[in-house]
Design a protein around this motif. Structure first.
Motif, PDB file in Angstrom:
ATOM      1  N   GLY A 172       3.560  11.614   0.428  1.00  0.00           N
ATOM      2  CA  GLY A 172       2.266  12.215   0.120  1.00  0.00           C
ATOM      3  C   GLY A 172       1.976  12.199  -1.377  1.00  0.00           C
ATOM      4  O   GLY A 172       2.765  11.694  -2.192  1.00  0.00           O
ATOM      5  N   ILE A 229       5.263   3.057  -1.156  1.00  0.00           N
ATOM      6  CA  ILE A 229       5.058   3.322   0.277  1.00  0.00           C
ATOM      7  C   ILE A 229       5.025   4.828   0.507  1.00  0.00           C
ATOM      8  O   ILE A 229       5.935   5.541   0.081  1.00  0.00           O
ATOM      9  CB  ILE A 229       6.200   2.703   1.114  1.00  0.00           C
ATOM     10  N   ASP A 230       3.969   5.268   1.169  1.00  0.00           N
ATOM     11  CA  ASP A 230       3.885   6.687   1.538  1.00  0.00           C
ATOM     12  C   ASP A 230       4.463   6.836   2.952  1.00  0.00           C
ATOM     13  O   ASP A 230       3.890   6.326   3.913  1.00  0.00           O
ATOM     14  CB  ASP A 230       2.425   7.142   1.496  1.00  0.00           C
ATOM     15  N   TYR A 250       4.507   9.294   4.857  1.00  0.00           N
ATOM     16  CA  TYR A 250       3.629  10.009   5.790  1.00  0.00           C
ATOM     17  C   TYR A 250       2.759   9.014   6.553  1.00  0.00           C
ATOM     18  O   TYR A 250       2.464   9.207   7.730  1.00  0.00           O
ATOM     19  CB  TYR A 250       2.726  11.003   5.038  1.00  0.00           C
ATOM     20  N   GLN A 251       2.380   7.945   5.862  1.00  0.00           N
ATOM     21  CA  GLN A 251       1.546   6.934   6.492  1.00  0.00           C
ATOM     22  C   GLN A 251       2.374   5.992   7.356  1.00  0.00           C
ATOM     23  O   GLN A 251       1.906   5.523   8.382  1.00  0.00           O
ATOM     24  CB  GLN A 251       0.817   6.102   5.413  1.00  0.00           C
ATOM     25  N   GLN A 252       3.584   5.729   6.894  1.00  0.00           N
ATOM     26  CA  GLN A 252       4.412   4.761   7.618  1.00  0.00           C
ATOM     27  C   GLN A 252       5.806   5.349   7.885  1.00  0.00           C
ATOM     28  O   GLN A 252       6.778   4.941   7.263  1.00  0.00           O
ATOM     29  CB  GLN A 252       4.532   3.480   6.799  1.00  0.00           C
ATOM     30  N   HIS A 287       8.950  12.401  13.156  1.00  0.00           N
ATOM     31  CA  HIS A 287       8.451  11.231  13.857  1.00  0.00           C
ATOM     32  C   HIS A 287       9.201  11.034  15.178  1.00  0.00           C
ATOM     33  O   HIS A 287       8.596  10.776  16.215  1.00  0.00           O
ATOM     34  CB  HIS A 287       8.606  10.003  12.957  1.00  0.00           C
TER      35      HIS A 287
END
Lengths: 117, 580
Positions: free
Chosen positions: A33, A62-63, A65-67, B129
């Motif tokens: 984030g 690379i975040d 949270y997104q990936q 996740h």
């Protein structure tokens, strides 16, 4: 010292030659984030790339949270984590990269750069 | 109904529990681990932390339809799959069916450089996740403490772990966290500070060269739990913790009686044998026939159509079958019909707990009506005395709860201490039959008597029992002034008695004859006397007559001469009197 040298000698011809024309350094920064810590880390990596490595950086931020899948694939536990994929060996730098000057010097990256140049 | 209205309602504050499905653990914890909270499992190397955690997860997915996430810090998915496959769990299959996610977290310390502050958001994201991808209800973090070795800055790590446990609670997942046991604290890195709801300690100790694993619930906030150290074992179907039942005395009882297979012994027990579901102790020194009486009991039960489970710690099943054949018991058809099942094991094969756990398993699988343990003393010798007794108590308890009749044989050594040495165990037993040897006259004979039989009239007699080709015969032993006689001495004594009776009968007849003879002699004497008397009387009477006649004549003469002499009348009268 001696072992260090021989290791480099055996690895260098096999791995360092093909990517030579492209980026000299492959860096991946994993952050979680848009926190202060993340921003600090991103800023610091960019600074270091400019100052110590004089460009030639393949840097991706690379975040997770997104990936989230990438977090697992890259064995990310702590954030921020900077993974130095190239040149070998693989290294992980954990933390916001603050309070440390000459990090890459310390990691022996610039020296390596000089040799490859 | 009004009465129902007063029924005590379950307290609303009772903690919801998350069943582990692990045999015994749910009983100790009163239903399982605290639902939606983290539980800490700590212990030294090789005491089964990972397996316990893995079983919790697998059973959750399989039995309770609660998917789970296994975050492994020490072993890869492949290794874990292989490890739990030994317990009969198909981890790979569960992963394929999206019941379980295994995430192997690996940090190579040599790769890591520290530079400034960090957080564990990476771990959170991965865990989050994984949980969301299958809707997991259970989470296992297997040896989280690895992080202490691989990440710098312990202060950050600690605050992050605190946040992790809070986050797990917020997520509402039931979490199991394993940790290495520390030297002075429960865990090496003091994780018990953060996990305050439930702490379980595992231990693996070696006593007398026999290793046993133990489990103890150190803490269970908001719930009653067994506080003792309970042995557990890792078997081929997972973990099982002893005891399987609680230790309350509230079994159901029945008045049903079951025959012992020896009619005369039934007669000694109020005519109808033992109570169903009671515990029976059969003690005796070596060679007193314990196995034979147990086999008879087993045979009788199986022939009634009941299932019998025979635990033998001295002989192999085939050996028992062969030996019993010699006294006319044919056990192999019963084995074939699955009415009789033998379980033989060497006592020294493993620890007492392991044996008992195996027995519990066998009992649970076979569901027998009658259980025979031959001999229980082999087991007891494996553990320390109070420990062994505790184990047997649990076994009896478990059997009683299921109304299973249990017969334990107990091997005693030597003569007089035998009752004392059994004192500990006998209080657990409902009936106690003592077998004894009687030595004398160059032979050894077996006797039995009922030492106690709770709740039934029983004989106080010592009986001899004979083992022959057609089984067991219980006969009266001879008890007389010279003590208890058995065997040939009993037979000899019987003969002696018969002879004595005969001779006294003869004596009586002789006396009778003597009386008769005397009577006859007397009668003869009487008749002789009578005839003597009669003869004399006749003679006397004749003499008397003669005398009378002479007197008469004399009188007449005197009178005549008196007249002649003119004698006084008075003198004449006196003379007459004298002569008569």
């Amino acid at each position: 010292m001696k072992t260090h040298k021989t290791k480099r000698a055996t690895k260098a011809p096999a791995k360092s030659r093909p990517p030579q024309p492209r980026a000299k350094y492959i860096l991946r920064l994993f952050v979680a984030g848009a926190t202060d810590r993340s921003r600090q880390a991103v800023l610091r990596v960019r600074q270091l790339c400019e100052a110590e490595l004089k460009g030639g950086c393949d840097l991706k931020v690379i975040d997770i949270y997104q990936q989230p899948k990438l977090a697992r694939a890259n064995q990310i536990v702590a954030t921020p984590t900077l993974i130095i994929k190239f040149p070998p060996p693989l290294r992980r730098v954990i933390g916001n990269l603050a309070n440390i000057t000459g990090l890459f010097l310390e990691l022996d990256l610039t020296t390596k750069g000089k040799i490859t140049l | 109904m009004k009465i129902n209205g007063h029924k005590p309602t379950a307290p609303a504050t009772r903690l919801p529990k998350c069943p582990t499905g692990i045999q015994g653990l749910d009983e100790i914890t009163g239903g399982g681990l605290p639902r939606g909270r983290p539980t800490l499992i700590c212990g030294g190397a090789g005491c089964g932390k990972t397996l316990l955690a893995a079983e919790f997860l697998v059973r959750g997915a399989v039995q309770f339809d609660e998917p789970g996430v296994l975050m492994a810090f020490e072993e890869t998915e492949k290794e874990l799959t292989a490890n739990v496959a030994a317990l009969g769990f198909d981890l790979a299959g569960l992963v394929r069916r999206k019941k379980i996610v295994v995430d192997y977290v690996h940090i190579e310390r040599s790769e890591v450089q520290a530079s400034g502050e960090y957080d564990l958001e990476g771990l959170f994201v991965r865990l989050g996740h994984a949980i969301d991808s299958i809707g997991a209800k259970r989470v296992v973090l297997d040896t989280l403490e690895v992080l202490f070795a691989s990440l710098p800055n312990e202060a950050i790590l600690r605050s992050e772990l605190r946040r992790l446990f809070r986050w797990l609670k917020e997520k509402g997942v039931t979490a199991v966290i394993t940790a290495e046991r520390g030297r002075e604290s429960l865990t090496r890195h003091g994780l018990e500070e953060y996990v305050s709801d439930c702490v379980i300690v595992l231990d693996h100790r070696v006593n007398d060269q026999i290793a046993t694993r133990y489990l103890r619930v150190v803490k269970y906030r908001g719930a009653l739990h067994g506080t003792n150290e309970f042995p557990f074992l890792i078997g081929d179907t997972g973990l099982s913790v002893l005891p399987i039942t609680s230790l309350a005395l509230n079994h159901k009882v029945t008045n049903e009686r079951i025959a012992t297979g020896i009619p005369r012994l039934d007669a000694m027990l109020g005519g109808r044998g033992f109570f169903r579901g009671s515990s029976i102790l059969l003690t005796g020194t070596a060679g007193t026939g314990k196995t034979i009486i147990s086999s008879n009991f087993a045979n009788a039960a199986a022939r009634r159509g009941e299932r019998v489970l025979f635990f033998s710690f001295e002989e192999s099943p085939n050996q028992i079958i062969r030996n019993m054949h010699s006294i006319g018991l044919r056990l192999e058809p019963l084995v074939k019909r699955s009415l009789l099942k033998f379980h033989s094991a060497r006592p020294s094969l493993c620890g007492l707990e392991m044996h008992l756990a195996t027995m519990f398993k066998e009992i649970a699988a076979f569901q027998p009506h009658v259980v025979i343990v031959d001999p229980v003393t082999s087991l007891m010798e494996l553990g320390a005395a109070p420990e062994g007794k505790g184990m047997v108590t649990r076994l009896i308890d478990y059997l009683k709860a299921g109304q299973t009749t249990s017969l334990f044989t107990s091997l005693t050594h030597g003569g007089h201490v035998l009752q004392q040495s059994e004192g500990g165990m006998s209080s657990l037993m409902d009936s106690w039959i003592l077998l004894q040897d009687f030595e004398g006259n160059g032979e050894r004979n077996r006797v039995l008597y009922v030492l106690k039989a709770r709740g039934m009239k029983h004989s106080n007699q010592i009986r001899e029992f004979l083992i022959s080709d057609h089984g067991i015969d219980v006969v009266d032993a001879y008890i007389g002034a010279s003590g208890v006689l058995t065997g040939s001495a009993r037979v000899a004594q019987g003969d002696l008695e018969k002879a004595a009776v005969l001779s006294s009968q003869q004596e009586a007849a002789q006396l009778e004859r003597e009386v008769e003879r005397k009577r006859k002699a007397l009668e003869r004497q009487i008749s002789d006397l009578r005839s003597d008397y009669e003869g004399e009387a006749l003679e006397l009477r004749r003499i008397a007559e003669q005398v009378g006649t002479r007197t008469l004549l004399l009188g007449t003469e005197r009178a005549a001469s008196g007249i002649l002499r003119q004698a006084d009348a008075k003198v004449t009268a006196r003379t007459r009197v004298r002569s008569s």
